[in-house]
Write a protein that holds these residues in place. Sequence first.
Motif, short mmCIF file in Angstrom:
data_model
loop_
_atom_site.label_atom_id
_atom_site.label_comp_id
_atom_site.label_asym_id
_atom_site.label_seq_id
_atom_site.Cartn_x
_atom_site.Cartn_y
_atom_site.Cartn_z
N GLY A 77 53.86 38.78 72.47
CA GLY A 77 54.35 37.89 71.43
C GLY A 77 55.82 38.02 71.10
O GLY A 77 56.33 37.32 70.21
N SER A 101 57.84 36.29 78.21
CA SER A 101 57.63 35.16 79.12
C SER A 101 58.73 34.12 78.94
O SER A 101 59.22 33.54 79.92
N THR A 102 59.10 33.89 77.70
CA THR A 102 60.17 32.93 77.42
C THR A 102 61.46 33.36 78.11
O THR A 102 62.13 32.54 78.75
P1 GDP Z 1 55.37 37.37 75.33
O1 GDP Z 1 53.97 37.59 74.88
O2 GDP Z 1 56.22 38.58 75.04
O3 GDP Z 1 55.49 36.91 76.74
O4 GDP Z 1 55.96 36.24 74.35
P2 GDP Z 1 56.14 34.65 74.61
O5 GDP Z 1 57.31 34.38 75.48
O6 GDP Z 1 54.82 34.09 75.00
O7 GDP Z 1 56.55 34.18 73.15
C1 GDP Z 1 55.69 34.32 72.02
C2 GDP Z 1 56.04 33.27 70.99
O8 GDP Z 1 57.35 33.49 70.48
C3 GDP Z 1 56.03 31.85 71.58
O9 GDP Z 1 55.45 31.00 70.63
C4 GDP Z 1 57.51 31.56 71.78
O10 GDP Z 1 57.78 30.18 71.71
C5 GDP Z 1 58.13 32.31 70.61
N1 GDP Z 1 59.55 32.66 70.83
C6 GDP Z 1 60.12 33.12 71.97
N2 GDP Z 1 61.45 33.32 71.80
C7 GDP Z 1 61.72 32.99 70.51
C8 GDP Z 1 62.93 32.98 69.73
O11 GDP Z 1 64.03 33.30 70.18
N3 GDP Z 1 62.80 32.60 68.43
C9 GDP Z 1 61.60 32.22 67.89
N4 GDP Z 1 61.59 31.88 66.61
N5 GDP Z 1 60.46 32.21 68.60
C10 GDP Z 1 60.51 32.58 69.90
#
Ligand code: GDP
Length: 289
Positions: free
Chosen positions: A164, A168-169
């Motif tokens: 979260g 991935s982003t």
């Molecule tokens: P992972 O589980 O670490 O791979 O996290 P994800 O890339 O799936 O991101 C989790 C959530 O955080 C998603 O809903 C993204 O859209 C959100 N997110 C990612 N980067 C940012 C950011 O810079 N700012 C905000 N507010 N949300 C973000």
Amino acid sequence: MQGTIVKGIGGFYYIKVDEGIVECKARGKFRHNELTPMVGDKVEITLKEGKGVIDKIYPRSNELIRPAVANVTQALVVFALKNPEINENLLNKFLINCEYNNLKVTVCFNKLDLISEEEKNEIVSMIKSAGYEIIFLKAKEGYGIDEVKEKLKNNVTVLCGPSGVGKSTILNTIAGRELMETGEVSEKLRRGKHTTRHSELIDMGDGFIVDTPGFSSFDLDFLLKDELQNCFPEFADYIGDCKFTGCLHYKEPGCAIKEAVIENKINSKRYEFYIKTLEEIMSRRNKQW
Ligand code: GDP
Ligand code: ZN
């Protein structure tokens, strides 16, 4: 020809060489030596009628278990400044795990858009005082991504951090394609669909990034009590000055680490985490410390 294994599927290995990607099989001799080629391995290959064979695997600088990748040089430890809230103990555990595996570390604080300047809190200063480089990101907007890309040069990099936080982003933005589904729903789907997931190296031209995150949750139950101190890079300057050789910086008198904590040269929260972890190690029932 020399190259790097970027992918392995069903006995075939895909080797990045100067000219491109070559599909290879491994020679039987590796199996006899119980040496299985791994993604990340630097190898020597020969080509016969367009087919490649791996002749030699060069010694590995390290071997991560999760993901199963060799020769990783660097970790980007990703945490979100908010949503989810930073778990300080978990962050320290990630750092210890990286140090244990001899990875260079940069801490990436994502979701900078969710906090005010004043909220960049104690945890950030704790990380700074331990000597770690920091990158602030708003991954969704692409802010900070160039700085991350710069870090990838001449490295094999793994992203790690809890779920979260935006791994991935970051990965998708860096690689410029949809490698990983973002968000929790897809996480569940993914787990259901695939039983095993092999990691690949994504070629960044002058470096590689592993396409799956590293050590998502773990215990530090492999660590021995006198190894722990070496996982705190900020201790290094002082360790030699302790009165007793083999000092664990615990209850021993004349300890240079404890002195440095009192003088604010070592962050007290990091030291507290060290002691907490040391006590956990020493209370193991199996006495494997
Ligand atoms: P992972 O589980 O670490 O791979 O996290 P994800 O890339 O799936 O991101 C989790 C959530 O955080 C998603 O809903 C993204 O859209 C959100 N997110 C990612 N980067 C940012 C950011 O810079 N700012 C905000 N507010 N949300 C973000
Ligand atoms: Zn000491």
